[in-house]
Design a protein around this motif. Structure first.
Motif, short mmCIF file in Angstrom:
data_model
loop_
_atom_site.label_atom_id
_atom_site.label_comp_id
_atom_site.label_asym_id
_atom_site.label_seq_id
_atom_site.Cartn_x
_atom_site.Cartn_y
_atom_site.Cartn_z
N ASN A 2 0.72 -1.18 -0.04
CA ASN A 2 0.12 0.06 -0.01
C ASN A 2 0.85 1.17 0.04
O ASN A 2 2.13 0.96 -0.01
CB ASN A 2 -0.98 0.03 1.24
CG ASN A 2 -0.49 0.03 2.57
OD1 ASN A 2 0.68 0.95 2.69
ND2 ASN A 2 -1.08 -0.60 3.50
N ASP A 3 0.11 2.43 0.02
CA ASP A 3 0.81 3.76 -0.22
C ASP A 3 1.81 4.02 0.89
O ASP A 3 2.85 4.57 0.90
CB ASP A 3 -0.19 4.75 -0.29
CG ASP A 3 -0.67 4.92 -1.65
OD1 ASP A 3 -0.45 3.98 -2.59
OD2 ASP A 3 -1.90 5.34 -1.81
N VAL A 4 1.49 3.76 2.22
CA VAL A 4 2.29 3.97 3.46
C VAL A 4 3.53 3.21 3.25
O VAL A 4 4.65 3.58 3.64
CB VAL A 4 1.17 3.67 4.77
CG1 VAL A 4 2.37 3.74 5.81
CG2 VAL A 4 0.35 4.70 4.90
N ARG A 6 4.98 1.82 0.70
CA ARG A 6 5.84 2.35 -0.26
C ARG A 6 6.53 3.43 0.19
O ARG A 6 7.98 3.82 -0.08
CB ARG A 6 5.25 2.87 -1.42
CG ARG A 6 5.17 1.65 -2.59
CD ARG A 6 4.74 2.27 -3.86
NE ARG A 6 3.32 2.75 -3.72
CZ ARG A 6 2.10 1.85 -3.93
NH1 ARG A 6 2.10 0.56 -3.73
NH2 ARG A 6 1.06 2.30 -3.94
N ALA A 7 5.99 4.41 0.76
CA ALA A 7 6.54 5.88 1.54
C ALA A 7 7.56 5.34 2.38
O ALA A 7 8.39 5.82 2.58
CB ALA A 7 5.31 6.46 2.05
N MET A 157 5.06 11.77 3.22
CA MET A 157 3.71 11.45 3.27
C MET A 157 2.83 12.44 2.48
O MET A 157 2.02 12.00 1.63
CB MET A 157 3.09 11.35 4.65
CG MET A 157 3.78 9.76 5.43
SD MET A 157 3.40 8.45 4.56
CE MET A 157 1.86 8.14 5.11
N GLY A 160 3.72 12.47 -1.28
CA GLY A 160 3.24 11.35 -2.01
C GLY A 160 1.61 11.20 -1.93
O GLY A 160 1.11 10.19 -2.59
N VAL A 162 -0.33 10.84 0.28
CA VAL A 162 -0.81 9.81 1.29
C VAL A 162 -1.45 10.07 2.65
O VAL A 162 -0.80 10.97 3.17
CB VAL A 162 0.03 8.63 1.59
CG1 VAL A 162 -0.42 7.44 2.57
CG2 VAL A 162 0.66 7.86 0.29
N TRP A 164 -2.44 8.98 6.33
CA TRP A 164 -2.18 7.76 7.07
C TRP A 164 -3.29 8.07 8.04
O TRP A 164 -3.44 8.66 8.97
CB TRP A 164 -0.84 7.79 7.88
CG TRP A 164 -0.27 6.44 8.74
CD1 TRP A 164 -1.26 5.43 8.49
CD2 TRP A 164 0.69 6.47 9.29
NE1 TRP A 164 -0.32 4.42 9.38
CE2 TRP A 164 0.62 5.23 9.82
CE3 TRP A 164 1.73 7.07 9.67
CZ2 TRP A 164 1.60 4.63 10.56
CZ3 TRP A 164 2.53 6.96 10.38
CH2 TRP A 164 2.68 5.32 10.88
N SER A 170 -4.43 3.43 4.38
CA SER A 170 -3.90 4.59 3.90
C SER A 170 -5.05 4.93 2.95
O SER A 170 -5.71 3.92 2.31
CB SER A 170 -2.58 4.56 3.30
OG SER A 170 -2.42 3.76 2.38
N SER A 171 -4.94 6.13 2.59
CA SER A 171 -5.98 6.57 1.49
C SER A 171 -5.40 7.78 0.81
O SER A 171 -4.65 8.68 1.45
CB SER A 171 -7.31 6.80 1.92
OG SER A 171 -7.32 8.03 2.89
N PRO A 172 -5.49 8.04 -0.48
CA PRO A 172 -5.18 9.29 -1.10
C PRO A 172 -5.69 10.57 -0.26
O PRO A 172 -6.82 10.37 0.30
CB PRO A 172 -5.74 9.31 -2.39
CG PRO A 172 -5.83 7.76 -2.72
CD PRO A 172 -6.47 7.22 -1.50
#
Length: 174
Positions: A2-4, A6-7, A157, A160, A162, A164, A170-172
């Motif tokens: 997920n995005d978190v 990846r971050a 964050m 990106g 994202v 948290w 996570s969500s955009p």
């Protein structure tokens, strides 16, 4: 992933030299600086790096905010224990006059090519919140603190896109 996650992976692999503040913005004194100059810096900072001189910038020690207690207390109020007798002499009344008299000589350091993950690991292992960044000749190049790492993670964050959430997902961001 997920995005978190990846971050975090990006965050962990960042080189310290890319996020450390410039030396010009750091609290630095020389070994022969008067204690009064150290105390003036410690009014607004949590530490002061001590170098041999401003030209060479060889790291000699650090003075932390909490060290001020020993500096200001009279020697008789400092408990001298075997192996810790030096704290008695760190008092102004005990004869301390300059930065070298009160600095901690064992400074936690890290290389500027180290990663954020390396810094976090070292901070946790040695229970410190700040590391001096030095080169192979022990020349002070920068510093990295837990506060700087938190700021960098939050910046990453935001950049990106994202957000948290408390439950760990996570969500955009909107």
């Amino acid at each position: 992933m997920n995005d978190v996650e990846r971050a975090l992976q990006t965050f962990y692999s960042m080189k310290l030299k890319n996020i450390m503040p410039s030396v010009a913005s750091m609290p630095i004194v020389t070994v022969d600086s008067p204690i009064i100059d150290v105390l003036k810096l410690l009014r607004t900072r949590h530490h002061v790096w001590v170098v041999n001189n401003k030209k060479e910038m060889k790291l000699e020690g650090v003075i932390r905010y909490l060290d001020v207690i020993c500096i200001l207390l009279p020697p008789e109020n400092t408990k001298a224990r075997l192996g810790n007798i030096s704290t008695v002499f760190k008092s102004i009344l005990g004869g301390a006059e300059k930065a070298s008299d009160v600095m901690e000589r064992n400074v936690m350091t890290i290389d500027e090519d180290a990663t954020v993950l390396d810094a976090l690991t070292k901070m946790r292992r040695y229970r410190v919140q700040i590391l001096a960044i030095v080169d192979e000749n022990n020349i002070l190049r920068g510093e990295i603190s837990l506060r700087l790492l938190i700021d960098e993670f939050l910046r990453l964050m935001k950049v990106g896109g994202v957000q948290w959430l408390q439950n760990g997902s996570s969500s955009p961001s909107e």
